[in-house]
Design a protein around this motif. Structure first.
Motif, PDB file in Angstrom:
ATOM      1  N   ALA A 125     -10.118   5.461   2.849  1.00  0.00           N
ATOM      2  CA  ALA A 125     -10.926   6.680   2.851  1.00  0.00           C
ATOM      3  C   ALA A 125     -10.302   7.786   3.705  1.00  0.00           C
ATOM      4  O   ALA A 125     -10.521   8.967   3.452  1.00  0.00           O
ATOM      5  CB  ALA A 125     -12.337   6.357   3.354  1.00  0.00           C
ATOM      6  N   VAL A 126      -9.535   7.387   4.724  1.00  0.00           N
ATOM      7  CA  VAL A 126      -8.906   8.412   5.578  1.00  0.00           C
ATOM      8  C   VAL A 126      -7.453   8.644   5.183  1.00  0.00           C
ATOM      9  O   VAL A 126      -6.702   9.311   5.900  1.00  0.00           O
ATOM     10  CB  VAL A 126      -9.002   8.037   7.084  1.00  0.00           C
ATOM     11  CG1 VAL A 126     -10.454   8.004   7.531  1.00  0.00           C
ATOM     12  CG2 VAL A 126      -8.308   6.713   7.374  1.00  0.00           C
ATOM     13  N   GLY A 127      -7.049   8.084   4.069  1.00  0.00           N
ATOM     14  CA  GLY A 127      -5.712   8.369   3.547  1.00  0.00           C
ATOM     15  C   GLY A 127      -4.587   7.628   4.237  1.00  0.00           C
ATOM     16  O   GLY A 127      -3.454   8.106   4.251  1.00  0.00           O
ATOM     17  N   LEU A 128      -4.901   6.457   4.789  1.00  0.00           N
ATOM     18  CA  LEU A 128      -3.850   5.723   5.497  1.00  0.00           C
ATOM     19  C   LEU A 128      -3.361   4.485   4.732  1.00  0.00           C
ATOM     20  O   LEU A 128      -2.748   3.601   5.323  1.00  0.00           O
ATOM     21  CB  LEU A 128      -4.327   5.329   6.901  1.00  0.00           C
ATOM     22  CG  LEU A 128      -4.376   6.489   7.898  1.00  0.00           C
ATOM     23  CD1 LEU A 128      -4.900   6.022   9.259  1.00  0.00           C
ATOM     24  CD2 LEU A 128      -2.998   7.139   8.068  1.00  0.00           C
ATOM     25  N   GLU A 129      -3.604   4.451   3.425  1.00  0.00           N
ATOM     26  CA  GLU A 129      -3.093   3.308   2.665  1.00  0.00           C
ATOM     27  C   GLU A 129      -1.570   3.353   2.559  1.00  0.00           C
ATOM     28  O   GLU A 129      -0.950   2.366   2.170  1.00  0.00           O
ATOM     29  CB  GLU A 129      -3.722   3.235   1.266  1.00  0.00           C
ATOM     30  CG  GLU A 129      -3.366   4.398   0.354  1.00  0.00           C
ATOM     31  CD  GLU A 129      -4.386   5.520   0.452  1.00  0.00           C
ATOM     32  OE1 GLU A 129      -4.808   5.845   1.581  1.00  0.00           O
ATOM     33  OE2 GLU A 129      -4.738   6.079  -0.604  1.00  0.00           O
ATOM     34  N   SER A 130      -0.978   4.478   2.944  1.00  0.00           N
ATOM     35  CA  SER A 130       0.484   4.557   2.924  1.00  0.00           C
ATOM     36  C   SER A 130       1.125   3.874   4.129  1.00  0.00           C
ATOM     37  O   SER A 130       2.347   3.720   4.188  1.00  0.00           O
ATOM     38  CB  SER A 130       0.923   6.018   2.886  1.00  0.00           C
ATOM     39  OG  SER A 130       0.427   6.693   4.018  1.00  0.00           O
ATOM     40  N   LEU A 131       0.291   3.471   5.090  1.00  0.00           N
ATOM     41  CA  LEU A 131       0.846   2.743   6.232  1.00  0.00           C
ATOM     42  C   LEU A 131       1.414   1.403   5.779  1.00  0.00           C
ATOM     43  O   LEU A 131       1.060   0.890   4.708  1.00  0.00           O
ATOM     44  CB  LEU A 131      -0.246   2.480   7.277  1.00  0.00           C
ATOM     45  CG  LEU A 131      -0.709   3.670   8.110  1.00  0.00           C
ATOM     46  CD1 LEU A 131      -1.857   3.248   9.018  1.00  0.00           C
ATOM     47  CD2 LEU A 131       0.438   4.226   8.951  1.00  0.00           C
ATOM     48  N   ARG A 132       2.269   0.815   6.598  1.00  0.00           N
ATOM     49  CA  ARG A 132       2.843  -0.496   6.279  1.00  0.00           C
ATOM     50  C   ARG A 132       1.726  -1.484   5.930  1.00  0.00           C
ATOM     51  O   ARG A 132       0.706  -1.510   6.612  1.00  0.00           O
ATOM     52  CB  ARG A 132       3.649  -0.994   7.479  1.00  0.00           C
ATOM     53  CG  ARG A 132       4.434  -2.257   7.213  1.00  0.00           C
ATOM     54  CD  ARG A 132       5.338  -2.633   8.371  1.00  0.00           C
ATOM     55  NE  ARG A 132       4.627  -3.230   9.485  1.00  0.00           N
ATOM     56  CZ  ARG A 132       4.459  -2.675  10.667  1.00  0.00           C
ATOM     57  NH1 ARG A 132       4.929  -1.475  10.894  1.00  0.00           N
ATOM     58  NH2 ARG A 132       3.809  -3.299  11.628  1.00  0.00           N
ATOM     59  N   ASN A 133       1.908  -2.257   4.892  1.00  0.00           N
ATOM     60  CA  ASN A 133       0.947  -3.267   4.389  1.00  0.00           C
ATOM     61  C   ASN A 133      -0.268  -2.647   3.702  1.00  0.00           C
ATOM     62  O   ASN A 133      -1.183  -3.389   3.312  1.00  0.00           O
ATOM     63  CB  ASN A 133       0.425  -4.214   5.496  1.00  0.00           C
ATOM     64  CG  ASN A 133       1.521  -4.816   6.350  1.00  0.00           C
ATOM     65  OD1 ASN A 133       2.657  -4.906   5.919  1.00  0.00           O
ATOM     66  ND2 ASN A 133       1.182  -5.219   7.555  1.00  0.00           N
ATOM     67  N   GLY A 134      -0.303  -1.322   3.599  1.00  0.00           N
ATOM     68  CA  GLY A 134      -1.487  -0.670   3.057  1.00  0.00           C
ATOM     69  C   GLY A 134      -1.780  -1.037   1.613  1.00  0.00           C
ATOM     70  O   GLY A 134      -2.931  -0.965   1.170  1.00  0.00           O
ATOM     71  N   ALA A 135      -0.754  -1.434   0.891  1.00  0.00           N
ATOM     72  CA  ALA A 135      -0.958  -1.803  -0.512  1.00  0.00           C
ATOM     73  C   ALA A 135      -1.086  -3.307  -0.696  1.00  0.00           C
ATOM     74  O   ALA A 135      -1.298  -3.777  -1.825  1.00  0.00           O
ATOM     75  CB  ALA A 135       0.213  -1.287  -1.350  1.00  0.00           C
ATOM     76  N   ALA A 136      -0.958  -4.045   0.389  1.00  0.00           N
ATOM     77  CA  ALA A 136      -1.014  -5.516   0.266  1.00  0.00           C
ATOM     78  C   ALA A 136      -2.458  -5.980   0.118  1.00  0.00           C
ATOM     79  O   ALA A 136      -3.328  -5.529   0.872  1.00  0.00           O
ATOM     80  CB  ALA A 136      -0.389  -6.158   1.499  1.00  0.00           C
ATOM     81  N   PRO A 137      -2.725  -6.879  -0.805  1.00  0.00           N
ATOM     82  CA  PRO A 137      -4.098  -7.362  -0.970  1.00  0.00           C
ATOM     83  C   PRO A 137      -4.495  -8.415   0.070  1.00  0.00           C
ATOM     84  O   PRO A 137      -5.664  -8.607   0.353  1.00  0.00           O
ATOM     85  CB  PRO A 137      -4.078  -7.976  -2.374  1.00  0.00           C
ATOM     86  CG  PRO A 137      -2.656  -8.401  -2.581  1.00  0.00           C
ATOM     87  CD  PRO A 137      -1.806  -7.437  -1.812  1.00  0.00           C
ATOM     88  N   SER A 138      -3.520  -9.088   0.627  1.00  0.00           N
ATOM     89  CA  SER A 138      -3.788 -10.166   1.597  1.00  0.00           C
ATOM     90  C   SER A 138      -2.462 -10.567   2.255  1.00  0.00           C
ATOM     91  O   SER A 138      -1.436  -9.913   2.041  1.00  0.00           O
ATOM     92  CB  SER A 138      -4.399 -11.372   0.872  1.00  0.00           C
ATOM     93  OG  SER A 138      -3.486 -11.838  -0.118  1.00  0.00           O
ATOM     94  N   GLY A 139      -2.530 -11.624   3.039  1.00  0.00           N
ATOM     95  CA  GLY A 139      -1.296 -12.154   3.635  1.00  0.00           C
ATOM     96  C   GLY A 139      -0.711 -11.287   4.733  1.00  0.00           C
ATOM     97  O   GLY A 139       0.507 -11.282   4.960  1.00  0.00           O
ATOM     98  N   TYR A 140      -1.582 -10.596   5.473  1.00  0.00           N
ATOM     99  CA  TYR A 140      -1.099  -9.668   6.509  1.00  0.00           C
ATOM    100  C   TYR A 140      -0.344 -10.395   7.616  1.00  0.00           C
ATOM    101  O   TYR A 140       0.637  -9.879   8.157  1.00  0.00           O
ATOM    102  CB  TYR A 140      -2.277  -8.867   7.085  1.00  0.00           C
ATOM    103  CG  TYR A 140      -2.991  -8.078   6.024  1.00  0.00           C
ATOM    104  CD1 TYR A 140      -2.445  -6.908   5.516  1.00  0.00           C
ATOM    105  CD2 TYR A 140      -4.200  -8.523   5.486  1.00  0.00           C
ATOM    106  CE1 TYR A 140      -3.082  -6.187   4.517  1.00  0.00           C
ATOM    107  CE2 TYR A 140      -4.847  -7.810   4.488  1.00  0.00           C
ATOM    108  CZ  TYR A 140      -4.282  -6.648   3.998  1.00  0.00           C
ATOM    109  OH  TYR A 140      -4.894  -5.946   3.013  1.00  0.00           O
TER     110      TYR A 140
END
Lengths: 162, 338
Positions: free
Chosen positions: B150-165
């Protein structure tokens, strides 16, 4: 020169003259000058604490000079002993490498040479431990535990001496 | 004006063509932190009839830092988190062109207050430890509660990962270790293997992870209020317990000022996430491993001559030993030594 001055006892390290300007002695002198004279005279709020930190680094280095070679020689020997014990528990494809490492010797006494050899032996140790962890049986487990114990000893001996 | 003050003034004039009579003075480097070079400065100018007087911070890339930081990451995080209720500085200009100050930099507000060093024997929070501890945990919980998309931080590292952080982070730090380790440390490697063999459960919610949230990385004011959370260079998306564990590390423990259970309860209340103590235990060992990698990077940067900051050398020697020793203690409690 008197006979007393040439006696073996007077040549032992504990009887070395306190006036000997050894490497660690000189480094301690530099550290004290940096800490007590130079750092307090620096007004820059960034450089002054850096000078104090420099003195701390110098002190740690000074305290690690005298037995640097001895520490590495002993550590390498301890790792070789473990590698020799690991060899029979490892796959035949790498066991020979471990037999060779166990009977190898330090190729020199320069710190850089001892460090390079230490790294080589440590790499073998890491590989062996990874294999042992996957192994089944009390021998593999016991040796894995002894490797961890060795790592505790190594870390304790290498602790920075303030 | 010094040379650097003149360069900063020229840059401000470039970015603020409407400003007249820009003067930059009182520029000085701030001691502490080795990931980026931090300078404070004072700037005045006029916009029409209005006189502007600002105290600002300039953060410039180091030649080689303690951490591997993406140069625009911290700036982007500050921008994205503005207005979310977190105490963070306002940011103004990000400059990636090295022609201005030799390396990329950004300019932000100088917030009131001072940092409390975790490395002093005296009280770093001037008697405000309890109040600081309360805010410390509540703010961290608030951060975990934010919807990063919502704050536009999905571009951060792992932001597109569904799991396995946990695995993504462990892979990352192992790769950094591979790149920087001059003398292999079997204890660190062994701990990494243990972490892989004993993975934590997936987080209840993927969150913004500050990455270096701890005593010393925030400012507090004389009345005991946290005025700014700083040093977001390692921010990413992941398991919020990573930040919880990082602040508990005995190298900079917030528990020195505020009881553990009360702190965790405050975090749970603010985040809406229940803490799995076994998972937290995993992240505590991960913390020690990650710290070791950072100290290895520091030693490597110093040894290579890329960064001769004494903090780097001391971190490599002293902090590196501290965390390897901590790893060994943790592995002993896990039965590694029998």
């Amino acid at each position: 020169m008197t006979d007393k001055g040439m006696s073996p006892k007077s040549l032992s390290p504990e009887n070395l003259s306190p006036g000997n300007l050894s490497i660690d002695n000189a480094l301690h002198g530099l550290e004290e000058f940096l800490r007590d004279r130079i750092a307090p005279a620096i007004e820059d709020p960034y450089v002054s604490p850096m000078a104090r930190l420099s003195a701390m680094v110098l002190r740690i280095c000074a305290n690690s000079v005298d037995d640097a070679a001895e520490l590495r020689v002993e550590e390498n020997a301890a790792i070789r002993a473990i590698l020799g014990e690991a060899a029979p528990l490892l796959p035949a494809s790498i066991a020979g490498q471990y037999h060779d490492a166990a009977t190898s010797r330090d190729p020199g006494l320069k710190i850089s040479i001892l460090d390079a050899e230490n790294h080589r032996l440590r790499v073998l140790l890491v590989t062996a431990q990874a294999v042992l962890e996957d192994g089944i049986g009390p021998a593999a487990k016991a040796l894995d535990q002894r490797i961890w114990q060795l790592l505790e000893t190594v870390e304790a001996k290498r602790a920075p001496r303030d | 004006m010094s040379s650097l003050e003149a360069q900063v003034a020229a840059y401000l004039a470039h970015r603020m063509p409407e400003a007249v009579g820009i003067v930059v003075d009182e520029l000085g480097r701030i001691y502490g932190g080795s990931s980026q070079e931090t300078f404070r400065f004072h700037a005045t100018w006029k916009e029409g009839e209005i006189s502007i007087d600002r105290r600002l911070i300039l953060r410039r890339d180091a030649t080689a830092g303690l951490v591997v930081a993406e140069r625009d990451l911290e700036y982007n995080v500050y921008r994205a988190l503005a207005g979310q209720g977190l105490p963070i500085p306002g940011v103004y200009f990000l400059e990636l062109d090295a022609k201005w100050l030799d390396r990329p930099f950004f300019i932000m507000d100088m917030c009131p207050g001072k940092p409390g060093s975790p490395f002093v024997l005296t009280d770093p929070y001037d008697g405000h430890g309890t109040a600081i501890g309360e805010q410390y945990w509540s703010i961290l919980g608030m951060l975990a509660a934010i919807d990063y998309k919502a704050v536009g931080l999905e571009s951060l590292r792992n932001g597109a990962a569904p799991s396995g952080y946990w695995a993504l982070e462990l892979d990352r730090w192992e790769a950094i270790l591979d790149e920087n380790e001059a003398l292999i440390e079997p204890a660190v490697r062994g701990a990494m293997r243990w972490l892989r063999r004993n993975p934590p459960p997936e987080p209840a919610k993927a969150s913004i992870v500050h990455g270096d949230y701890r005593s010393g990385n925030f400012l507090f004011t004389e009345d005991g209020n946290i005025s700014a959370i700083l040093d977001w260079e390692m921010c990413h998306i992941g398991d919020p317990l990573e930040d919880v564990a990082w602040g508990l590390d005995p190298f900079w423990p917030i528990t020195r000022h505020y009881p553990l259970d009360e702190g965790l309860a405050r975090w749970e209340a603010a985040s809406g996430i229940a803490i799995d103590r076994a998972a937290l235990d995993w992240w505590l060992l991960f913390t020690a491993v990650k710290a070791c990698v950072i100290w290895t990077t520091a030693a490597s940067g110093f040894a290579s001559g890329k960064n001769r900051e004494m903090t780097m050398a001391l971190s490599g020697i002293r902090a590196g030993h501290f965390h390897r020793d901590l790893i060994l203690k943790m592995m002993r409690t896990r039965g590694a030594m029998g």
